[in-house]
Motif scaffolding. Structure first.
Motif, PDB file in Angstrom:
ATOM      1  N   ARG A 113       0.823  -1.202   0.000  1.00 43.65           N
ATOM      2  CA  ARG A 113       0.000   0.000   0.000  1.00 43.65           C
ATOM      3  C   ARG A 113       0.866   1.265   0.000  1.00 43.65           C
ATOM      4  O   ARG A 113       0.607   2.217  -0.736  1.00 43.65           O
ATOM      5  N   GLU A 114       1.904   1.233   0.811  1.00 39.00           N
ATOM      6  CA  GLU A 114       2.800   2.383   0.911  1.00 39.00           C
ATOM      7  C   GLU A 114       3.439   2.706  -0.430  1.00 39.00           C
ATOM      8  O   GLU A 114       3.534   3.865  -0.835  1.00 39.00           O
ATOM      9  N   THR A 118       4.399   6.266  -5.109  1.00 40.66           N
ATOM     10  CA  THR A 118       4.494   6.554  -6.545  1.00 40.66           C
ATOM     11  C   THR A 118       3.356   7.434  -7.011  1.00 40.66           C
ATOM     12  O   THR A 118       3.549   8.313  -7.862  1.00 40.66           O
ATOM     13  N   ALA A 119       2.177   7.230  -6.434  1.00 40.51           N
ATOM     14  CA  ALA A 119       1.035   8.087  -6.791  1.00 40.51           C
ATOM     15  C   ALA A 119       1.325   9.536  -6.410  1.00 40.51           C
ATOM     16  O   ALA A 119       1.089  10.457  -7.201  1.00 40.51           O
ATOM     17  N   ALA A 120       1.856   9.723  -5.206  1.00 38.47           N
ATOM     18  CA  ALA A 120       2.176  11.073  -4.742  1.00 38.47           C
ATOM     19  C   ALA A 120       3.196  11.731  -5.668  1.00 38.47           C
ATOM     20  O   ALA A 120       3.073  12.899  -6.029  1.00 38.47           O
ATOM     21  N   ASP A 121       4.196  10.953  -6.057  1.00 40.25           N
ATOM     22  CA  ASP A 121       5.200  11.453  -7.005  1.00 40.25           C
ATOM     23  C   ASP A 121       4.542  11.949  -8.276  1.00 40.25           C
ATOM     24  O   ASP A 121       4.799  13.065  -8.742  1.00 40.25           O
ATOM     25  N   LEU A 122       3.690  11.115  -8.825  1.00 43.72           N
ATOM     26  CA  LEU A 122       3.014  11.444 -10.076  1.00 43.72           C
ATOM     27  C   LEU A 122       2.227  12.745  -9.959  1.00 43.72           C
ATOM     28  O   LEU A 122       2.304  13.616 -10.830  1.00 43.72           O
ATOM     29  N   VAL A 123       1.469  12.853  -8.877  1.00 39.57           N
ATOM     30  CA  VAL A 123       0.659  14.053  -8.682  1.00 39.57           C
ATOM     31  C   VAL A 123       1.545  15.283  -8.498  1.00 39.57           C
ATOM     32  O   VAL A 123       1.306  16.334  -9.074  1.00 39.57           O
ATOM     33  N   ARG A 154      -4.086   3.208 -14.872  1.00 38.36           N
ATOM     34  CA  ARG A 154      -3.253   2.426 -15.782  1.00 38.36           C
ATOM     35  C   ARG A 154      -1.815   2.933 -15.788  1.00 38.36           C
ATOM     36  O   ARG A 154      -0.863   2.148 -15.759  1.00 38.36           O
ATOM     37  N   GLY A 155      -1.658   4.242 -15.811  1.00 42.10           N
ATOM     38  CA  GLY A 155      -0.325   4.817 -15.801  1.00 42.10           C
ATOM     39  C   GLY A 155       0.411   4.462 -14.517  1.00 42.10           C
ATOM     40  O   GLY A 155       1.597   4.100 -14.540  1.00 42.10           O
ATOM     41  N   LEU A 156      -0.301   4.569 -13.418  1.00 45.74           N
ATOM     42  CA  LEU A 156       0.290   4.240 -12.126  1.00 45.74           C
ATOM     43  C   LEU A 156       0.727   2.776 -12.084  1.00 45.74           C
ATOM     44  O   LEU A 156       1.842   2.453 -11.649  1.00 45.74           O
ATOM     45  N   LYS A 184       3.883   2.310 -14.003  1.00 46.09           N
ATOM     46  CA  LYS A 184       5.042   2.810 -13.275  1.00 46.09           C
ATOM     47  C   LYS A 184       5.426   1.849 -12.139  1.00 46.09           C
ATOM     48  O   LYS A 184       6.588   1.760 -11.752  1.00 46.09           O
ATOM     49  N   LEU A 185       4.430   1.190 -11.585  1.00 44.10           N
ATOM     50  CA  LEU A 185       4.691   0.253 -10.495  1.00 44.10           C
ATOM     51  C   LEU A 185       5.130  -1.116 -11.015  1.00 44.10           C
ATOM     52  O   LEU A 185       5.700  -1.921 -10.274  1.00 44.10           O
ATOM     53  N   GLY A 186       4.840  -1.382 -12.266  1.00 46.07           N
ATOM     54  CA  GLY A 186       5.182  -2.682 -12.836  1.00 46.07           C
ATOM     55  C   GLY A 186       4.216  -3.783 -12.451  1.00 46.07           C
ATOM     56  O   GLY A 186       4.590  -4.953 -12.388  1.00 46.07           O
ATOM     57  N   THR A 187       2.984  -3.405 -12.183  1.00 47.34           N
ATOM     58  CA  THR A 187       1.973  -4.418 -11.839  1.00 47.34           C
ATOM     59  C   THR A 187       0.759  -4.278 -12.743  1.00 47.34           C
ATOM     60  O   THR A 187       0.684  -3.382 -13.559  1.00 47.34           O
ATOM     61  N   ALA A 188      -0.190  -5.168 -12.530  1.00 44.15           N
ATOM     62  CA  ALA A 188      -1.449  -5.050 -13.247  1.00 44.15           C
ATOM     63  C   ALA A 188      -2.292  -3.970 -12.573  1.00 44.15           C
ATOM     64  O   ALA A 188      -2.169  -3.730 -11.378  1.00 44.15           O
ATOM     65  N   VAL A 189      -3.134  -3.328 -13.361  1.00 41.13           N
ATOM     66  CA  VAL A 189      -3.981  -2.265 -12.813  1.00 41.13           C
ATOM     67  C   VAL A 189      -4.769  -2.774 -11.621  1.00 41.13           C
ATOM     68  O   VAL A 189      -4.942  -2.085 -10.622  1.00 41.13           O
ATOM     69  N   THR A 190      -5.250  -3.971 -11.747  1.00 37.00           N
ATOM     70  CA  THR A 190      -6.178  -4.496 -10.746  1.00 37.00           C
ATOM     71  C   THR A 190      -5.530  -4.707  -9.377  1.00 37.00           C
ATOM     72  O   THR A 190      -6.223  -4.758  -8.370  1.00 37.00           O
TER      73      THR A 190
END
Lengths: 218, 218
Positions: free
Chosen positions: A8-9, A14-19, A30-32, A35-41
């Motif tokens: 979760r952290e 990464t979300a905070a970075d993006l914003v 999807r973009g996030l 960037k994380l290297g995972t599936a959206v879900t």
DNA sequence: ACCTGAACACCGTTCAAGT
DNA sequence: ACCTGAACACCGTTCAAGT
């Protein structure tokens, strides 16, 4: 090979970075995920939908807001110093602040500052509802100013260059004023002057009934 | 059977309706087309893309803003009356105003009011850069206040009910203040008080050098 | 408990084709 | 000059299926 376990952290970081870098609109699920290297879900499993992601981000920002340390010798200067610190902190995270504000959490984010303001109002001799009103007036002024300022340097060139509009002034000819309004404002200075003016008035109003006297004369 | 010829005006009218009722996010090209009874692509022919549609809407709003009629006998009360009128007009079209602001056209929308403010500042004896500064301070305060207010009643319930936070106050015990800060603010009153306080200070500062004296004492 | 891809219902925008 | 449908590249979200 799969990446290390998603937390979760990590998602929030990464979300905070993006914003912070590109604004809230640039934060797509999807973009996030990319960037994380995972599936959206996966994001949905850890955080929930986009809305709760933003909520979590906002919650973080609120708690990140540093402590307030008033400086100066008189209540008025100390209040202005609080205002400056607040403005600086808000301007350091413009996007996140806008999100906080959109979620109606401004008041909560403002709590430490509010305490400081209350303290100073008391030192200046204001009490009760009058003090509360003064605190709120300053609070509104600070947030309001930062909001105006923010959308201002987002669209820097104001459509008709002011100069012309004023040099042909219908009513009064005051070239100094025309020139000043033609130039872009110095926000730093305008901020301090405005807060200081408001505070001076609010403080004197509480102690010597200045406003009532003025009101009666009219 | 086909509908009557689509016009640019018609598109703007329905778009404005949509925004006024449900906010900018509710304005989708497809939804608008459906409401108009045409194909989405017709809108593109008449207006261009969504961005230019919003631009056109904003342009309209700016021009719709009514004339400003100051009332009252002293410059201070007249300035406050200008502020009130402005606030009322802004609050009558909250969504559109937000769009104007986001596009950085606030200054232009404010032009009639700015003229009125300049006039009053002059009546009060302010000139040149000082007058310009005062005009801007008031302008920022008005827009700022409305912006804060707007996002405030959009999220009416502030997370922790203030009362508790203040009744256990760490520093000072002032039950009147605690109660006042626990209740939601009365925006109408707060607005007038704030503007009045700021204006009083700005006007006296220009004429009797009050601020310089205060600053020196510290 | 954690992660995945496929699928659904939405977007804005472009473009070739109609009249 | 005006309008159209089809198609493209994007969204957020759900869900059944994997380990």
């Amino acid at each position: 090979m799969p990446r290390s376990a998603l937390t979760r952290e990590e998602v929030l970081d990464t979300a905070a970075d993006l914003v912070r870098q590109h604004g809230p609109d640039a934060l797509t699920m999807r973009g996030l995920a990319a960037k994380l290297g995972t599936a959206v879900t996966s994001i949905y499993w850890h955080i929930g939908n986009r809305e709760s992601l933003l909520d979590a981000l906002v919650e973080r920002t609120v708690q990140e807001m540093g402590a307030i340390r008033p400086t100066g010798r008189t209540p008025a200067t100390r209040i202005v110093s609080v205002a400056r610190q607040l403005r600086d902190e808000l301007r350091a995270r413009p996007h996140l602040i806008a999100m906080v504000h959109e979620r109606g959490l401004t008041e909560r984010m403002f709590l430490p500052a509010q305490r400081a303001l209350v303290h100073e109002m008391h030192s200046a001799g204001l009490r009760g509802a009058r003090a509360a009103e003064a605190v709120r007036a300053v609070q509104f002024q600070i947030v309001g100013f930062v909001l105006v300022e923010r959308n201002r340097d987002r669209a820097p060139e104001q459509s008709p260059r002011g100069e012309k509009l004023w040099s042909t002034g219908t009513a009064e000819r005051d070239t100094g004023l025309a020139r000043a309004l033609g130039r872009p404002a110095n926000p730093e200075k305008l901020f301090v002057v405005s807060v200081r003016a408001l505070v001076d008035s609010l403080l004197s109003r509480g102690t010597d009934g200045n406003r009532a006297a003025v009101a009666k004369k009219e």
